[in-house]
Design an enzyme around this catalytic site. Structure first.
Site, mmCIF file in Angstrom:
data_model
loop_
_atom_site.group_PDB
_atom_site.id
_atom_site.type_symbol
_atom_site.label_atom_id
_atom_site.label_comp_id
_atom_site.label_asym_id
_atom_site.label_seq_id
_atom_site.Cartn_x
_atom_site.Cartn_y
_atom_site.Cartn_z
ATOM 1 C CB THR A 1 -0.933 0.028 1.228
ATOM 2 O OG1 THR A 1 -1.386 1.375 1.452
ATOM 3 C CG2 THR A 1 -0.196 -0.409 2.496
ATOM 4 C CB SER B 1 -3.835 2.038 10.649
ATOM 5 O OG SER B 1 -3.594 1.186 9.536
ATOM 6 C CE1 TYR C 1 -3.701 -3.462 4.850
ATOM 7 C CE2 TYR C 1 -4.012 -1.092 4.733
ATOM 8 C CZ TYR C 1 -3.772 -2.300 4.114
ATOM 9 O OH TYR C 1 -3.595 -2.342 2.751
ATOM 10 C CG HIS C 2 -1.648 1.845 6.548
ATOM 11 N ND1 HIS C 2 -2.776 2.368 7.124
ATOM 12 C CD2 HIS C 2 -1.846 1.889 5.213
ATOM 13 C CE1 HIS C 2 -3.624 2.728 6.154
ATOM 14 N NE2 HIS C 2 -3.082 2.455 4.997
ATOM 15 C CE LYS D 1 -1.174 -4.848 2.823
ATOM 16 N NZ LYS D 1 -1.321 -5.832 1.751
#
Ligand SMILES: NC(=O)c1ccc[n+]([C@@H]2O[C@H](COP(=O)([O-])OP(=O)(O)OC[C@H]3O[C@@H](n4cnc5c(N)ncnc54)[C@H](O)[C@@H]3O)[C@@H](O)[C@H]2O)c1
Ligand SMILES: NC(=O)c1ccc[n+]([C@@H]2O[C@H](COP(=O)([O-])OP(=O)(O)OC[C@H]3O[C@@H](n4cnc5c(N)ncnc54)[C@H](O)[C@@H]3O)[C@@H](O)[C@H]2O)c1
Lengths: 406, 406
Positions: free
Chosen positions: A145, A187, A189-190, A193
């Site tokens: 991302t 976040s 989530y990030h 990654k």
């Protein structure tokens, strides 16, 4: 090529599987169907009616004569099953979409934070570990991302993965080198990654695994050439507070005459790409693998950037909807600029669909067409990024909109 | 202060717990005793006879009248138990040693790779997640490693965590900024410490957790003032191919008259610190916490650097042992320079014990004293870093030394 599409039941994975199948590749979808379980957990559903993966692949076969194989495997939990499956099928390439991908979901509760870290880190690490263990020299294409860069720019354009910097040496001179762009995730989530990136770097260096990491912007749009071929091949369309990305949520709000809810000043600038371009980019990446021993090849998979409030204004104008400014549940900079390099895909021939061209058809063909299925209570955003923010931002009892308290 | 020492049954954790207990802190050791299980798995044992943690804390109490509390919790697996325990005890500080810490062990098989990633990432993430969830404003001190920097230097001194770089901006000027030093881990174990760093960065930025990360060199030495107080308070001493660090392995080889086994040219330069200085550094770090909202505070916890072959020569000279050069099972640069900044601990008053001063007493007081307990078959290194290297480096049937084949 024989291609494994991990997470091929998802929003980007499904049209990618169809796109590659239509181009004569042998496609194997591997998915644990966890996203369908999360829909159930949250009590939400895709705006577009989404058939089971078995039914969708059956229809694809009936329409085109092509088979897409489906395998139910949890990448994060079933290491041995995954390894044995890879050893048996030995795909030429692996496209890896199989992660929990919503930032708000990853910030919901401590349980969701743990789930996201576990699921994503283990899915990625298990995959690489298994590939090395069985000596599988497949090209791994991963969906990352733009969020790994963070959005608080250094006043420089965001390069494709690697940043040239000058470092002062012991002798007092400045040496130039390229480093992996410093991670700045917004976040959990990030963050996962960003963890993935280090795992890729390690396996590329230590074991010579050929890896391409696609730093993707926010994907918008619903249809690709292949999903349009049959009503039941339609792609999923998420608009809830967790999985619905900003543009989808504006489209739905417009379709039901709800004000477009902009968080904070709406000054956040984000990168976007149409789903048709996204699947095309994956195809281009597959056709241009790195060599064994190369560093991880990183592309910025995005085609345009917009400020959130400009998007809201664009849609408000097209549809005659109002805009409402609400407190921001996220911890992020109120305003940011974003200049992103994406020369590599352009050089490989990508000719992007712009929001300007494509947005109106989303309003008409998707949002209005399926408006009867919209669950209004699912439109607000619900995860606050910190305990502090949670205190000042709170859902009202009907769950219709955010309001500021205290 | 009330201090939780996570991993307090281990090599650095145990003397740290004693050191802090002796200085009037209330100490709670949390450990899942996994290292004792790994000893069992590998069929190895500490050179020094090591009592159970319950027995060791009993003796400490008998000797000093001080209590060290022990809690059996798996940080990686028992999130809820950990969270409830923290919520009940609410320590002022948490020192986090609780990870799988051997690079060779982490590279043994795919199972060991997965175990290391899972154990270390989840231990660290569960801890932070729980602290934020229960609103515990404790200072977290973590033991990281110099290995996060990698050893292929850019010709610059390794700073304490953050590297000043120049970046070209959109307007063509060069802007200076400090970035987290680009991660360059040399094993799965080191990679997990790089992942930890990103997790720390996220929780410091998003939730204001106060975190100190100690990038520690290779710890040598066995005794501290406190472990010397009673025969049964002795620290563990690992010399096997997985957990024994280079210096310990040379000491043991010298004690039994086995040639000192140097991998490759022995040109690898590494950073070292004595165990007594290590526990002192943790104390200094605890006394100097960052403020909430500060970035992660990073110290280089090392006091001198040496080339492996120079160390071998130093010990060969002291003891009259020979040196044997063997193929390197690791994937790493044959030769590297290493200049490391460590001004912060020096400024706080650290006055280090040098190898020159301390090494001979290790030979006499530890290696020779316990030489009767040495298991000669455990001396060679056994994990190869890649499948390629495994083909050229192989143990002989008696497991006595590495040899080159083919
Ligand atoms: N949608 C976007 O706007 C966007 C933007 C940038 C990056 N991405 C990335 O692209 C990828 C795909 O995104 P998406 O929007 O299609 O997400 P999605 O949630 O629709 O699809 C992900 C799929 O992966 C599967 N999955 C998750 N964990 C798994 C596991 N452990 N084992 C097997 N399958 C598993 C899910 O069941 C789901 O079908 C993600 O990695 C995401 O981070 C998406
Ligand atoms: N020993 C060194 O030379 C050295 C050098 C640099 C950094 N470090 C770091 O210092 C820390 C301590 O190292 P050490 O040499 O004392 O290692 P060790 O293996 O002797 O001790 C680690 C302890 O943590 C415990 N543990 C591991 N996983 C756990 C979990 N999930 N839950 C609860 N307890 C768990 C183990 O049982 C063990 O008692 C490690 O993080 C290591 O990476 C050590």
């Amino acid at each position: 090529m024989k291609i494994a599409v991990l997470g091929g039941d998802g929003f980007v994975g499904w049209p990618t599987a169809l796109h590659l199948s239509a181009r004569d590749h042998e496609i194997h979808i591997v998915d644990n169907l966890s996203r369908r379980w999360i829909d159930t957990e949250l009590g939400v559903q895709s705006l577009t009616p989404m058939d089971s993966i078995q039914e969708r692949t059956r229809i694809w076969h009936a329409e085109t004569g092509r088979r897409i194989h489906f395998h139910l495997i949890d990448l994060a939990k079933d290491y041995d099953v995954l390894k044995n499956w890879l050893a048996e099928e030995r795909p030429d390439a692996v496209v890896h979409f199989a992660e929990q991908r919503a930032a708000p979901y990853s910030m919901k509760t401590d349980r969701h934070k743990n789930y996201t870290v576990n699921n994503n880190v283990n899915a990625t690490h298990n995959l690489l570990n298994a590939m090395v263990e069985i000596g599988l020299d497949a090209h791994l294409v991963h969906l990352g991302t733009m969020g790994v860069y963070g959005y608080s720019s250094v006043g420089a354009a965001i390069p494709e993965g690697y940043l040239p910097v000058g470092v002062e040496t012991l002798s007092g001179e400045t040496a130039s080198q390229e480093i992996l762009y410093p991670a700045n995730p917004g976040s959990i989530y990030h963050m996962t990654k960003c963890l993935d990136q280090l795992v890729f770097q390690f396996y590329a260096r230590n074991d010579g695994v050929r890896i391409t990491d696609l730093h993707q912007g926010i994907v918008w749009g619903t249809h690709t050439d292949e999903t349009r071929r049959h009503e039941q091949l339609v792609n999923r369309f998420d608009y809830d507070g967790d999985y619905g990305t900003v543009l989808n949520r504006f489209l739905i709000q417009a379709a039901i005459g709800h004000p477009l809810t902009v968080h904070g000043t709406g000054g956040q600038t984000r990168a976007f790409i149409h789903i048709q371009d996204s699947v095309r980019c994956v195809e281009l990446a597959l056709a241009n693998p790195p060599e064994a021993g190369d560093r991880v090849k990183i592309f910025n998979q995005m085609t345009e950037t917009h400020r959130v409030r400009d998007l809201a204004e664009m849609i408000a104008e097209m549809t005659g909807t109002k805009i409402a400014y609400l407190p921001n549940p996220r911890k992020e900079a109120a305003e940011n600029d974003l200049v992103v390099r994406n020369e590599q895909f352009r050089a490989l021939g990508l000719d992007p669909i712009t929001l300007e061209q494509g947005l109106m058809s989303e309003v008409v063909d998707v949002a209005r067409k399926y408006a009867y299925r919209i669950d209004r209570s699912r439109v607000p955003a619900v995860s606050a990024w910190t305990k502090e923010i949670a205190k000042t931002v709170e859902r009202d009892p009907e769950g219709k909109r955010l309001k500021s308290v205290g």
